[in-house]
Design a protein around this motif. Sequence first.
Motif, short mmCIF file in Angstrom:
data_model
loop_
_atom_site.label_atom_id
_atom_site.label_comp_id
_atom_site.label_asym_id
_atom_site.label_seq_id
_atom_site.Cartn_x
_atom_site.Cartn_y
_atom_site.Cartn_z
N LEU A 96 0.90 -1.27 0.11
CA LEU A 96 -0.16 0.10 -0.23
C LEU A 96 0.83 1.21 0.25
O LEU A 96 0.12 2.20 -0.40
N MET A 97 2.06 0.95 0.44
CA MET A 97 2.89 2.45 0.36
C MET A 97 3.74 2.58 -0.85
O MET A 97 4.53 3.69 -1.13
N MET A 98 3.68 1.62 -1.85
CA MET A 98 4.51 1.79 -2.91
C MET A 98 4.29 3.09 -3.88
O MET A 98 5.05 3.30 -4.79
N ASP A 99 3.17 3.47 -3.93
CA ASP A 99 2.69 4.84 -4.70
C ASP A 99 2.93 5.83 -4.12
O ASP A 99 2.59 7.08 -4.39
N LYS A 100 3.81 6.14 -2.80
CA LYS A 100 3.87 7.14 -1.75
C LYS A 100 5.09 7.77 -2.10
O LYS A 100 5.93 7.00 -2.91
N ALA A 101 5.26 8.97 -2.13
CA ALA A 101 6.39 9.95 -2.52
C ALA A 101 7.79 9.50 -1.68
O ALA A 101 8.92 9.68 -2.29
N ALA A 102 7.54 9.19 -0.37
CA ALA A 102 8.56 9.17 0.43
C ALA A 102 9.62 7.73 0.21
O ALA A 102 8.79 6.89 -0.35
N PRO A 103 10.82 7.72 0.24
CA PRO A 103 11.60 6.56 0.27
C PRO A 103 10.79 5.57 1.28
O PRO A 103 10.39 5.62 2.25
N VAL A 104 10.99 4.14 0.98
CA VAL A 104 10.61 3.05 1.88
C VAL A 104 11.45 2.10 1.91
O VAL A 104 12.16 1.69 1.18
N LEU A 105 11.60 1.72 3.41
CA LEU A 105 12.45 0.81 3.80
C LEU A 105 11.24 -0.30 4.19
O LEU A 105 10.55 -0.19 5.29
N ALA A 106 11.30 -1.59 3.43
CA ALA A 106 10.09 -2.43 3.72
C ALA A 106 11.00 -3.55 4.71
O ALA A 106 12.06 -3.88 4.60
N VAL A 107 10.21 -3.74 5.62
CA VAL A 107 10.68 -4.98 6.93
C VAL A 107 9.74 -5.91 7.00
O VAL A 107 8.56 -5.60 6.83
N MET A 108 10.38 -7.26 7.59
CA MET A 108 9.27 -8.29 7.37
C MET A 108 8.53 -8.75 6.14
O MET A 108 7.60 -9.14 6.06
N ILE A 109 9.28 -8.60 4.83
CA ILE A 109 8.61 -9.25 3.75
C ILE A 109 9.93 -10.20 3.33
O ILE A 109 10.89 -10.18 3.43
N PRO A 110 9.36 -11.32 2.51
CA PRO A 110 10.05 -12.22 1.85
C PRO A 110 11.11 -11.66 0.94
O PRO A 110 10.65 -10.66 0.05
N SER A 111 11.95 -12.34 0.71
CA SER A 111 13.15 -11.74 -0.25
C SER A 111 12.72 -11.91 -1.73
O SER A 111 13.14 -10.81 -2.48
N THR A 112 11.85 -12.62 -1.81
CA THR A 112 11.27 -12.92 -3.30
C THR A 112 10.36 -11.68 -3.63
O THR A 112 10.13 -11.56 -4.90
N MET A 113 9.85 -10.91 -2.61
CA MET A 113 9.19 -9.76 -2.86
C MET A 113 9.93 -8.47 -3.37
O MET A 113 9.12 -7.59 -4.02
#
Length: 315
Positions: A96-113
């Motif tokens: 849900l945050m991929m379309d926001k303007a700020a940089p994103v640090l994604a945590v607790m996601i599978p490496s394949t994602m």
Amino acid sequence: MDKPVSELPRFVRCWKICCSLIFLLSLPLLAYGADDLRVLVVLSESLTPYQTFAKTFRQNLPSNILVSVLEHPEEFSVNDQQADLIVTVGVKATDLMMDKAAPVLAVMIPSTMYLDLQIKQTRVKQISAIYIDQPLSRQVALLSAALPESRRVGVLYSEGSRIDLKELHNELDRQGYKLIAKKMQGSETLSSDLDDVLEHSDVLLAIPDSNIFNSSYIRNILLSSYRQHIPLVGLSQAYVNAGALCAIFSTPEQLAAQASAEVLLFAQSRHLPGPQPPALFTIAVNREVARTLDITIKSPDSLHMQIENRGGVKR
């Protein structure tokens, strides 16, 4: 079945590592007087692991980094758009945050994602990740430390699985193991496909494939492995509690320590590092299962130390 006994020395050692890392990284931030950084932590759900992550993450950061927590990502508002960095926790929040303007640090996601994230984003911006899954080298190192005589590693996977079988085969081969892999033809063939894998294996390795390793099937998988006297190596504490012999995983506290250290670096450079696996990890062992299967296994602390000595904390 009994839960694995908490290993105080291991916890203390990991906690000291986290504290030392954060302290060292915070020195340049304070010394150069960086501007206040506004960080928005977005949780996928209000579940305990996510809440624990958010609490530890906030506690690990100095006061000039302003942290706010959004428990429901669908409620993202105009005020939230003022964040300098978004830290997403879990798959839903990240999506849900991929379309926001700020940089994103994604945590607790599978490496394949992660590759999907780069394709999905509609803005040209920085994205990075701290994966929830362990590197294959570390998983195989656990097999070597916990079950040194078990050389045939069984893996059951589905059509939708994104596991890199070639990479797994190469890593197992490098450490002296043989991969016994079988594709499940369908949910109706799970039992026969599993029995076929178990018949030719010394240990069954669980993989992050929700078509097979889910709450509906895990009990039958465990019962089948018990019948053939084959231990299951799981993916989390929950697997060990359910009846897996052992598992290697990273706790929310450990992932939060790593994420907060990356945020301190971002505060200085305004640049996110590349995606990375968990730096710290935990071992859990079910001793009742070990007794049932007549397996002699080392303590979690000893296993942890052996994996570290083999380079298990390398990124």
